[in-house]
Write a protein that holds these residues in place. Structure first.
Motif, mmCIF file in Angstrom:
data_model
loop_
_atom_site.group_PDB
_atom_site.id
_atom_site.type_symbol
_atom_site.label_atom_id
_atom_site.label_comp_id
_atom_site.label_asym_id
_atom_site.label_seq_id
_atom_site.Cartn_x
_atom_site.Cartn_y
_atom_site.Cartn_z
ATOM 1 N N SER A 47 1.090 -0.969 -0.077
ATOM 2 C CA SER A 47 -0.032 0.146 0.259
ATOM 3 C C SER A 47 0.357 1.061 -0.155
ATOM 4 O O SER A 47 2.068 0.927 0.505
ATOM 5 C CB SER A 47 -0.756 0.202 0.701
ATOM 6 O OG SER A 47 -1.512 0.869 1.106
ATOM 7 N N ASP A 48 0.359 2.320 -0.492
ATOM 8 C CA ASP A 48 0.921 3.623 -0.987
ATOM 9 C C ASP A 48 -0.112 5.069 -1.226
ATOM 10 O O ASP A 48 -0.739 4.014 -2.377
ATOM 11 C CB ASP A 48 2.194 3.887 -1.869
ATOM 12 C CG ASP A 48 3.204 4.717 -1.795
ATOM 13 O OD1 ASP A 48 2.454 5.371 -0.121
ATOM 14 O OD2 ASP A 48 4.081 5.141 -2.073
ATOM 15 N N PRO A 92 -5.078 6.655 -1.816
ATOM 16 C CA PRO A 92 -4.673 5.599 -1.720
ATOM 17 C C PRO A 92 -5.065 4.279 -2.402
ATOM 18 O O PRO A 92 -5.587 4.229 -3.425
ATOM 19 C CB PRO A 92 -5.361 5.909 -0.467
ATOM 20 C CG PRO A 92 -5.861 7.013 -0.414
ATOM 21 C CD PRO A 92 -6.110 7.462 -1.781
ATOM 22 N N LEU A 116 -7.509 7.004 4.942
ATOM 23 C CA LEU A 116 -6.814 5.859 4.421
ATOM 24 C C LEU A 116 -8.436 4.301 4.660
ATOM 25 O O LEU A 116 -8.860 4.374 3.615
ATOM 26 C CB LEU A 116 -5.525 5.453 5.048
ATOM 27 C CG LEU A 116 -4.310 5.810 4.318
ATOM 28 C CD1 LEU A 116 -3.188 4.947 5.560
ATOM 29 C CD2 LEU A 116 -4.105 5.122 2.689
ATOM 30 N N THR A 132 4.373 -1.128 3.244
ATOM 31 C CA THR A 132 3.841 -0.254 2.862
ATOM 32 C C THR A 132 5.014 0.837 3.339
ATOM 33 O O THR A 132 6.482 -0.154 3.709
ATOM 34 C CB THR A 132 2.943 0.632 3.750
ATOM 35 O OG1 THR A 132 3.125 2.202 3.394
ATOM 36 C CG2 THR A 132 2.944 0.665 5.851
ATOM 37 N N GLN A 138 0.311 4.828 7.524
ATOM 38 C CA GLN A 138 -0.193 2.974 7.269
ATOM 39 C C GLN A 138 -0.295 2.593 7.851
ATOM 40 O O GLN A 138 -0.901 1.640 8.115
ATOM 41 C CB GLN A 138 0.571 3.119 5.168
ATOM 42 C CG GLN A 138 0.489 3.754 4.647
ATOM 43 C CD GLN A 138 -0.217 3.102 3.710
ATOM 44 O OE1 GLN A 138 -0.685 2.651 3.513
ATOM 45 N NE2 GLN A 138 -1.053 3.822 2.592
#
Length: 250
Positions: A47-48, A92, A116, A132, A138
């Motif tokens: 995720s980023d 996101p 998020l 991440t 995050q």
């Protein structure tokens, strides 16, 4: 749609006006977004967030009541404030190693854990590993959902089998995809995000993509008329706690 043709080329191929080609693009993409709403990611997920310039492209030229609230920018991004300001739309993104992906507009400016959660909260299966970068937001999101969080900090490439190379590659492909359309109006950005996920990240073959897209376009019960498409909010609505809430411009 699968070949990512521009509006005028698609219109030529289909024997229709460019305006009709544009409308059908978004009718089909609305259906595609509906299909992607049920996507759940699992296993090792990466995720980023990424950012796009806030764009009112196509809103102000023919509208009598739209107020952009700032001078128009020339192509090239001049006039955008430095840093993660409200001139930037936060998206996101999360991918897993099975070809599933989620990306959606969340907010303007820097992304928080609650931002998020609005996009990813119901999308990641219990027991998944959340990879991440060093982002506090995050990490906080992962903790709130009981996910094992592996953070790759300081430019390091991996920790054993864990890394964020897939999400970095995803961002690169997404940026090129959006650039192919000479920028995308923020009001339509979610549709293009779903389009990119379908044609550039899923592991389906081109023939499978065509079959799936055609089937959904023909069978999904969804009413989208020509006048509803340009009437959408200049900044997309964000689903929060089961309720649609407009992003506010400051």
């Amino acid at each position: 749609m699968v070949n990512e043709l521009p509006i005028r080329k698609a219109a030529e191929e289909c024997g229709m006006a460019a305006s009709a080609s544009f409308a059908w693009r978004h009718k089909i993409l609305d259906v595609l977004r509906s299909m992607s709403e049920g996507v759940t990611l699992s296993g090792i997920t990466e995720s980023d967030d990424t950012y796009f310039p806030l764009s009112f492209k196509g809103n102000h030229q023919k509208s009598k009541d739209f107020d952009m609230g700032r001078p128009a920018r020339k192509r090239g991004g001049d006039g955008i404030s430095k840093g993660l300001s409200d001139d930037l739309v936060c998206v996101p993104c999360v991918v897993d190693r099975k070809g599933n992906s989620v990306a959606e507009v969340s907010n303007l400016g820097e992304c928080s854990a609650s931002d998020l959660d609005n996009v990813l909260g119901s999308k990641i299966a219990d027991g998944s590993t959340f990879c991440t970068d060093g982002s506090k937001a995050q990490r906080k999101f992962a903790s709130s959902h009981g996910l094992e969080c592996v953070q790759i900090k300081g430019g390091k490439s991996k920790k054993g089998i864990f890394h964020i190379q897939h999400i970095n590659s995803y961002h690169s492909i997404l940026k090129k995809f959006i650039e192919n359309f000479n920028g995308v109006s923020t009001k339509y950005l979610n549709n293009y995000l779903a389009w990119n996920n379908f044609v550039n990240y899923s592991k389906k073959t081109i023939q499978e993509q065509k079959a799936v897209l055609l089937n959904f376009a023909l069978t999904k019960a969804k009413r989208v008329t020509y006048d509803m498409i340009p009437a959408r909010p200049a900044v997309p609505l964000l689903a929060t706690a089961g309720k649609n809430q407009s992003l506010k411009l400051t």
